[in-house]
Design a protein around this motif. Structure first.
Motif, PDB file in Angstrom:
ATOM      1  N   THR A   1      28.322  30.936  58.661  1.00  7.00           N
ATOM      2  CA  THR A   1      28.372  30.190  57.397  1.00  7.00           C
ATOM      3  C   THR A   1      27.063  30.248  56.636  1.00  7.00           C
ATOM      4  O   THR A   1      26.880  29.533  55.667  1.00  7.00           O
ATOM      5  CB  THR A   1      28.714  28.706  57.655  1.00  7.00           C
ATOM      6  OG1 THR A   1      27.723  28.173  58.544  1.00  7.00           O
ATOM      7  CG2 THR A   1      30.077  28.555  58.267  1.00  7.00           C
TER       8      THR A   1
ATOM      9  N   ARG B   1      32.440  26.571  53.563  1.00  2.84           N
ATOM     10  CA  ARG B   1      31.956  26.324  54.917  1.00  2.84           C
ATOM     11  C   ARG B   1      32.960  25.456  55.681  1.00  2.84           C
ATOM     12  O   ARG B   1      33.348  25.770  56.806  1.00  2.84           O
ATOM     13  CB  ARG B   1      30.612  25.595  54.821  1.00  2.84           C
ATOM     14  CG  ARG B   1      29.702  25.774  55.989  1.00  2.84           C
ATOM     15  CD  ARG B   1      28.263  25.705  55.523  1.00  2.84           C
ATOM     16  NE  ARG B   1      27.839  24.368  55.157  1.00  2.84           N
ATOM     17  CZ  ARG B   1      27.335  23.487  56.033  1.00  2.84           C
ATOM     18  NH1 ARG B   1      27.200  23.824  57.305  1.00  2.84           N
ATOM     19  NH2 ARG B   1      26.958  22.299  55.649  1.00  2.84           N
ATOM     20  N   ARG B   2      33.392  24.403  55.026  1.00  4.81           N
ATOM     21  CA  ARG B   2      34.361  23.518  55.674  1.00  4.81           C
ATOM     22  C   ARG B   2      35.668  24.255  55.950  1.00  4.81           C
ATOM     23  O   ARG B   2      36.264  24.133  57.017  1.00  4.81           O
ATOM     24  CB  ARG B   2      34.625  22.291  54.791  1.00  4.81           C
ATOM     25  CG  ARG B   2      35.754  21.434  55.319  1.00  4.81           C
ATOM     26  CD  ARG B   2      35.700  20.037  54.802  1.00  4.81           C
ATOM     27  NE  ARG B   2      34.450  19.376  55.148  1.00  4.81           N
ATOM     28  CZ  ARG B   2      34.193  18.110  54.840  1.00  4.81           C
ATOM     29  NH1 ARG B   2      35.068  17.411  54.185  1.00  4.81           N
ATOM     30  NH2 ARG B   2      33.052  17.559  55.196  1.00  4.81           N
TER      31      ARG B   2
ATOM     32  N   TRP C   1      35.376  26.409  58.900  1.00  5.55           N
ATOM     33  CA  TRP C   1      35.412  25.626  60.143  1.00  5.55           C
ATOM     34  C   TRP C   1      36.826  25.188  60.481  1.00  5.55           C
ATOM     35  O   TRP C   1      37.222  25.171  61.636  1.00  5.55           O
ATOM     36  CB  TRP C   1      34.455  24.435  60.063  1.00  5.55           C
ATOM     37  CG  TRP C   1      33.100  24.845  60.566  1.00  5.55           C
ATOM     38  CD1 TRP C   1      32.074  25.314  59.830  1.00  5.55           C
ATOM     39  CD2 TRP C   1      32.688  24.870  61.937  1.00  5.55           C
ATOM     40  NE1 TRP C   1      31.034  25.651  60.637  1.00  5.55           N
ATOM     41  CE2 TRP C   1      31.371  25.384  61.941  1.00  5.55           C
ATOM     42  CE3 TRP C   1      33.279  24.535  63.145  1.00  5.55           C
ATOM     43  CZ2 TRP C   1      30.641  25.554  63.119  1.00  5.55           C
ATOM     44  CZ3 TRP C   1      32.537  24.696  64.312  1.00  5.55           C
ATOM     45  CH2 TRP C   1      31.253  25.201  64.292  1.00  5.55           C
TER      46      TRP C   1
ATOM     47  N   LEU D   1      38.302  27.912  62.256  1.00  2.00           N
ATOM     48  CA  LEU D   1      37.818  28.022  63.635  1.00  2.00           C
ATOM     49  C   LEU D   1      38.533  27.002  64.531  1.00  2.00           C
ATOM     50  O   LEU D   1      38.933  27.312  65.664  1.00  2.00           O
ATOM     51  CB  LEU D   1      36.306  27.812  63.708  1.00  2.00           C
ATOM     52  CG  LEU D   1      35.448  28.824  62.932  1.00  2.00           C
ATOM     53  CD1 LEU D   1      33.971  28.618  63.251  1.00  2.00           C
ATOM     54  CD2 LEU D   1      35.857  30.248  63.234  1.00  2.00           C
TER      55      LEU D   1
ATOM     56  N   THR E   1      24.313  28.709  64.757  1.00  2.00           N
ATOM     57  CA  THR E   1      24.197  28.060  63.451  1.00  2.00           C
ATOM     58  C   THR E   1      22.837  27.394  63.306  1.00  2.00           C
ATOM     59  O   THR E   1      22.121  27.178  64.284  1.00  2.00           O
ATOM     60  CB  THR E   1      25.316  27.018  63.249  1.00  2.00           C
ATOM     61  OG1 THR E   1      25.118  26.364  61.996  1.00  2.00           O
ATOM     62  CG2 THR E   1      25.305  25.968  64.332  1.00  2.00           C
TER      63      THR E   1
ATOM     64  N   GLU F   1      27.310  21.222  61.669  1.00  2.00           N
ATOM     65  CA  GLU F   1      28.211  22.159  62.330  1.00  2.00           C
ATOM     66  C   GLU F   1      28.120  21.979  63.843  1.00  2.00           C
ATOM     67  O   GLU F   1      29.123  22.046  64.560  1.00  2.00           O
ATOM     68  CB  GLU F   1      27.869  23.609  61.954  1.00  2.00           C
ATOM     69  CG  GLU F   1      28.219  23.911  60.515  1.00  2.00           C
ATOM     70  CD  GLU F   1      28.053  25.382  60.168  1.00  2.00           C
ATOM     71  OE1 GLU F   1      27.504  26.130  61.003  1.00  2.00           O
ATOM     72  OE2 GLU F   1      28.473  25.752  59.069  1.00  2.00           O
TER      73      GLU F   1
ATOM     74  N   ARG G   1      30.273  19.377  65.208  1.00  2.00           N
ATOM     75  CA  ARG G   1      31.704  19.670  65.290  1.00  2.00           C
ATOM     76  C   ARG G   1      32.070  20.462  66.544  1.00  2.00           C
ATOM     77  O   ARG G   1      33.243  20.604  66.868  1.00  2.00           O
ATOM     78  CB  ARG G   1      32.131  20.525  64.098  1.00  2.00           C
ATOM     79  CG  ARG G   1      31.984  19.838  62.774  1.00  2.00           C
ATOM     80  CD  ARG G   1      32.337  20.838  61.706  1.00  2.00           C
ATOM     81  NE  ARG G   1      32.030  20.299  60.395  1.00  2.00           N
ATOM     82  CZ  ARG G   1      32.727  20.601  59.314  1.00  2.00           C
ATOM     83  NH1 ARG G   1      33.737  21.414  59.391  1.00  2.00           N
ATOM     84  NH2 ARG G   1      32.391  20.083  58.159  1.00  2.00           N
ATOM     85  N   CYS G   2      31.066  21.031  67.210  1.00  2.00           N
ATOM     86  CA  CYS G   2      31.360  21.890  68.353  1.00  2.00           C
ATOM     87  C   CYS G   2      31.741  21.045  69.565  1.00  2.00           C
ATOM     88  O   CYS G   2      31.309  19.899  69.695  1.00  2.00           O
ATOM     89  CB  CYS G   2      30.144  22.740  68.703  1.00  2.00           C
ATOM     90  SG  CYS G   2      29.708  23.878  67.397  1.00  2.00           S
TER      91      CYS G   2
END
Lengths: 381, 320
Positions: B170, B178-179, B182, B185, B199, B204, B207-208
């Motif tokens: 991103t 970007r959102r 994701w 993903l 990243t 971000e 969010r992982c």
């Protein structure tokens, strides 16, 4: 060979999209051949000449006419005083000045030696040498004519032909083989075919690989299952085909436009051209392993092109080169290809005749390919 | 070294991976394990070894020592086997700008040796997922940044890989794109795809499912975000964290750093994050760092991942 067809297909897609590549590969060489083929003429004619004829009678006028009849000289000015004569040469309007003294005709009539002064601008050595030789030859011929007339009148002769005519004691019978009209284009154009083929191929192949490195697509390809051989051949095969098309085009131009007939075997010509093309592709690959950007690839390509043009025998005969320069010329693949092209096209040489050049090109091919493939493989690791 | 989850049964495994370039140690004894359908976020400054790690795991670069495997395939023994089953998307747009969207897709389908029927099926699937079909005939170079990245993702998953490596996917695209990327993903993750993402963005990382922080070639910390935030090193016993809002945060920051009992103070936007000893009350803190500011307020907070990474790299620096 994993991924060969995928890469091959992609390269053709690039060629279809990027019309400039096709333009560069096919149209530019044709233009180059046409322009260079007409521009490169080594026959020196019409050297601008100034004449100061202080005699002005029949014999001196005959001398000037004879000078013009050689076509080597073109009388641009006829002056009447020495100052204008000198000025004409100093200003560069005339490269040659012919000064005929006032007593020229009288001295000839009196059977005394008459002197004609010929001033030659030596700055361009080739023009100067030609002028010198032509004048020398002309004056000798005129002298012989007078000598013959004289001998006839006293019924004496140094030599006679079988028919009993007065003749020169020694007669050299020269016969011009292969290029009887001494057209310099016949000598230059086949060499030019080799140079243009190398120029275009070298740029196209080295650019096509370096561009992928610059764009980051090469890195992307490395994480896919595409094999090294597949990647390399997939990239090189389209350019080989393109090069063959280009070769055909410039050969057609050579025969059609410059009337250079192909005396040798066409199969041999194309087979050996194939060998040369593979060698140059290897050279392009080598450049692409050294250059990181397209600009660097351009610079490296020029580094190869310059000696190829100057030292390959394309422009200057190799036999005249000092040893170190000659040594450089032996490692240039184009040296051998120029010799092969001249041999097959102009002299109708067969394989045995040009075997040394074929061997030289073969050695260059194997050496370059081995070296560039090793480097290419190492970089992928 | 804090590593909450090292085991041999992950989809992506690294054990003591080290890579030297001459005298430079680009990657120093890195071990990690990523379970199936996880999104592993790897953070760290530029040149810290993220890309080296990805290149080793993708089978492009051989490790100097240690072992690594993806989907149970050893990176040394069969790198080509790994390449067939993973997808890779790089930080910079690395597709062919002079080819159309479909031509790029078709090229990668051919590279992965898909049969024509399978190719059709997969093209339809990735077009439906990423939506790039709307620009099927447009040249890739004429796409906007976000769509370029979608196309790159579409190409990376054309062969339906079980693992995808994304190197700063991103970087340089707008927040909306970007959102959306994701969201894609997450969609892939729901389908069982394991992802390894590098990243620079903390949001971000949050969010992982798993995160790691790499610094000077060493993996300083890795695990689930909530586990990391709960680490004793991050919030030592006897300390608390507050977020302080006040009128002059810059002045408050320098006062806080000088105050006795304050362990750490950092700016977060217009607010201040401070870690104080338990003995320091909210009122005492506000009175000391924002005197006379009646509107100033402090609220207790949990540590963020940034706190975790900042603290852990400081500890690493101090230890070295």
């Amino acid at each position: 060979m994993n991924g060969f067809w995928a890469v091959l297909w992609k390269e053709f897609a690039h060629l279809r999209r990027e019309r400039m590549t096709l333009f560069f590969a096919l149209i530019v060489p044709s233009l180059q051949l046409t322009i260079f083929g007409y521009a490169i003429r080594v026959t020196i004619e019409n050297i601008p000449t100034v004449v100061l004829d202080l005699d002005g009678r029949q014999d001196s006028r005959r001398l000037v006419e004879a000078l013009e009849a050689t076509k080597t000289f073109k009388v641009r000015e006829r002056v009447t005083d020495f100052d204008s004569f000198r000025r004409s040469i100093a200003a560069g309007r005339a490269k040659v000045g012919v000064l005929i003294p006032a007593n020229y005709s009288e001295r000839l009539l009196r059977r005394e030696q008459a002197a004609v002064q010929v001033l030659i601008d030596g700055s361009d050595s080739q023009v100067a040498t030609t002028a010198q030789n032509t004048v020398g030859l002309l004056v000798t011929q005129l002298s012989i004519q007078r000598g013959k007339a004289m001998a006839e009148s006293i019924q004496a002769a140094v030599a006679r032909t079988e028919e009993g005519r007065l003749a020169m004691p020694i007669d050299a019978r020269t016969r011009l083989l292969f290029n009887p009209a001494l057209e310099s284009s016949h000598f230059f154009v086949p060499g030019l075919v080799a140079i243009i083929l190398q120029l275009v191929l070298l740029f196209l192949t080295s650019f096509s690989i370096v561009r992928e490195r610059e764009q980051g697509t090469l890195e992307q390809l490395f994480v896919t299952p595409v094999g090294r051989a597949g990647l390399m051949f997939g990239k090189l095969v389209p350019y080989t085909l393109l090069a063959m098309g280009e070769l055909l085009l410039v050969l057609v131009l050579m025969v059609g436009l410059f009337d250079v007939p192909i005396h040798g075997n066409l199969g041999l010509l194309f087979g050996l051209s194939g060998l040369f093309i593979v060698t140059v592709l290897g050279l392009g690959l080598l450049i692409s392993t050294i250059a990181q950007t397209q600009l660097q690839a351009l610079q490296f390509s020029f580094l190869v092109m310059l000696p190829s043009v100057l030292l390959s025998g394309f422009m200057f005969p190799r036999s005249e080169m000092p040893l170190p320069i000659y040594a450089i010329s032996t490692v240039l693949p184009v040296t051998y290809f120029v010799e092969i092209l001249r041999g097959v096209i102009l002299r109708g040489a067969d394989f045995a005749d040009i075997a040394p050049s074929v061997l030289g090109l073969g050695v260059c091919c194997v050496a370059i390919l081995t070296f560039s493939l090793t480097r290419f493989r190492k970089q992928l690791d | 070294m804090v590593n909450s989850e090292v085991s041999g049964d992950g989809v992506i495994c690294a054990e003591h991976l080290t890579r030297r370039f001459g005298d430079v140690v680009a990657l120093n004894d890195v071990s990690l394990s990523v379970p199936r359908s996880a999104i592993f976020g790897m953070l760290g400054p530029n040149g810290s070894g993220k890309s080296t790690l990805i290149r080793i795991l993708c089978g492009v670069l051989r490790p100097t020592s240690g072992t690594g495997s993806v989907l149970g395939i050893d990176v040394r023994a069969d790198p080509e086997g790994i390449k067939r089953r993973i997808g890779y998307m790089s930080q910079k747009f690395s597709l062919y700008g002079d080819l159309s969207v479909m031509e790029n897709l078709e090229f990668y389908a051919r590279i992965y040796g898909l049969t024509p029927e399978r190719q059709k099926e997969r093209e339809a699937a990735v077009l439906a997922l990423t939506g790039v079909g709307a620009y099927a005939n447009r040249l890739a170079r004429n796409l906007s940044g976000g769509w370029k990245q979608r196309l790159a993702l579409a190409c990376a998953i054309i062969h339906e890989p079980e693992v995808i490596f994304l190197d700063e996917p991103t970087a340089g695209i707008d927040p909306v794109a970007r959102r959306e990327l994701w969201d894609l993903l997450f969609e892939l993750s729901h389908r069982g795809v394991t992802m390894f993402v590098t990243t620079h963005y903390m949001d971000e990382a949050e969010r992982c499912t798993h995160v790691g922080y790499i610094y000077l070639g060493k993996l300083i910390v890795s695990g689930r975000p909530d586990e990391l935030k709960g680490l004793a090193e991050v919030t030592p016993a006897g300390t608390r964290r507050y977020e302080v809002s006040c009128a002059a945060p810059a002045a408050a920051l320098s006062r806080a750093r000088a105050m006795v009992g304050v362990r750490d103070a950092t700016m977060f936007g217009t607010a201040l994050h401070v870690m104080v000893d338990e003995g320091v009350s909210e009122a005492a803190l506000l009175a000391a760092i924002a005197p006379g500011d009646g509107a100033a307020s402090a609220r207790p907070i949990a540590p963020t991942l940034e706190d975790v990474f900042v603290l852990m790299s400081r500890r690493q620096g101090a230890a070295a």
